[in-house]
Design a protein around this motif. Structure first.
Motif, mmCIF file in Angstrom:
data_model
loop_
_atom_site.group_PDB
_atom_site.id
_atom_site.type_symbol
_atom_site.label_atom_id
_atom_site.label_comp_id
_atom_site.label_asym_id
_atom_site.label_seq_id
_atom_site.Cartn_x
_atom_site.Cartn_y
_atom_site.Cartn_z
ATOM 1 N N UNK A 64 0.795 -1.215 0.000
ATOM 2 C CA UNK A 64 0.000 0.000 0.000
ATOM 3 C C UNK A 64 0.827 1.264 0.000
ATOM 4 N N UNK A 65 2.145 1.145 0.221
ATOM 5 C CA UNK A 65 3.017 2.325 0.231
ATOM 6 C C UNK A 65 4.040 2.288 -0.909
ATOM 7 N N UNK A 66 4.525 1.112 -1.242
ATOM 8 C CA UNK A 66 5.543 0.958 -2.291
ATOM 9 C C UNK A 66 4.916 0.339 -3.538
ATOM 10 N N UNK A 67 5.422 0.745 -4.689
ATOM 11 C CA UNK A 67 4.979 0.176 -5.959
ATOM 12 C C UNK A 67 6.194 -0.139 -6.817
ATOM 13 N N UNK A 68 6.281 -1.376 -7.265
ATOM 14 C CA UNK A 68 7.364 -1.776 -8.168
ATOM 15 C C UNK A 68 6.817 -1.792 -9.592
ATOM 16 N N UNK A 69 7.614 -1.318 -10.517
ATOM 17 C CA UNK A 69 7.201 -1.293 -11.919
ATOM 18 C C UNK A 69 8.445 -1.417 -12.788
ATOM 19 N N UNK A 70 8.224 -1.604 -14.080
ATOM 20 C CA UNK A 70 9.371 -1.727 -14.971
ATOM 21 C C UNK A 70 9.044 -1.184 -16.341
ATOM 22 N N UNK A 71 10.092 -0.769 -17.023
ATOM 23 C CA UNK A 71 10.000 -0.329 -18.403
ATOM 24 C C UNK A 71 11.102 -1.070 -19.150
ATOM 25 N N UNK A 72 10.732 -2.164 -19.780
ATOM 26 C CA UNK A 72 11.750 -2.991 -20.435
ATOM 27 C C UNK A 72 12.405 -2.272 -21.611
ATOM 28 N N UNK A 73 11.686 -1.358 -22.225
ATOM 29 C CA UNK A 73 12.270 -0.601 -23.332
ATOM 30 C C UNK A 73 13.420 0.282 -22.855
ATOM 31 N N UNK A 74 13.348 0.672 -21.578
ATOM 32 C CA UNK A 74 14.399 1.510 -20.997
ATOM 33 C C UNK A 74 15.348 0.701 -20.122
ATOM 34 N N UNK A 75 15.164 -0.631 -20.125
ATOM 35 C CA UNK A 75 16.033 -1.483 -19.307
ATOM 36 C C UNK A 75 16.057 -1.046 -17.849
ATOM 37 N N UNK A 76 14.893 -0.719 -17.330
ATOM 38 C CA UNK A 76 14.833 -0.160 -15.978
ATOM 39 C C UNK A 76 13.672 -0.724 -15.171
ATOM 40 N N UNK A 77 13.903 -0.816 -13.878
ATOM 41 C CA UNK A 77 12.878 -1.176 -12.908
ATOM 42 C C UNK A 77 12.860 -0.085 -11.849
ATOM 43 N N UNK A 78 11.668 0.205 -11.347
ATOM 44 C CA UNK A 78 11.505 1.308 -10.405
ATOM 45 C C UNK A 78 10.840 0.817 -9.122
ATOM 46 N N UNK A 79 11.134 1.523 -8.047
ATOM 47 C CA UNK A 79 10.452 1.296 -6.781
ATOM 48 C C UNK A 79 9.993 2.648 -6.273
#
Length: 125
Positions: A64-79
């Motif tokens: 409920x506070x953190x969200x993980x996501x990714x953009x494979x086109x940018x070779x990146x994952x975010x938190x």
């Protein structure tokens, strides 16, 4: 090679966005996990995401506070970390491992072959 960035000092209730960027390889078939280690404590799994992005995991303390996501086109994952608490203070590491399954992720550090160098998150009360 993985590069974690985005850490810093923030007041309780604030937000930070961590990034994990891959170089030298295509990220699109890699499951990625975020781990953290606070002083005097063991490394713990915080969040994880499959290479498709369709499967995710969060430890109960960050749901409920953190969200993980990714953009494979940018070779990146975010938190994306919102509503930060002092107990979130730790060095945060991203890790990646290739897997054939689009729904695979792991919460075990030993499952990951590649690791970033860590980025420090400090939450002041």
């Amino acid at each position: 090679q993985l590069q974690a960035s985005g850490g810093g000092l923030v007041q309780a209730g604030g937000s930070l966005r961590l990034s994990c960027a891959a170089s030298g390889r295509t990220f699109s078939r890699y499951a990625v996990g975020w781990f953290r280690q606070a002083p005097g404590k063991e490394r713990e799994s915080v969040a994880a995401i499959s290479w498709s992005g369709g499967s995710t995991y969060y430890v109960d303390s960050v749901k409920g506070r953190f969200t993980i996501s990714r953009d494979n086109a940018k070779n990146s994952v975010y938190l994306q970390m919102n509503s930060l608490k002092p107990e979130d203070t730790a060095v945060y590491y991203c890790a990646a491992d290739v897997h054939y399954s689009s729904s695979y992720y792991s919460t075990k550090a030993a499952s990951y072959e590649y690791w970033g160098q860590g980025t420090l998150v400090t939450v002041s009360s």
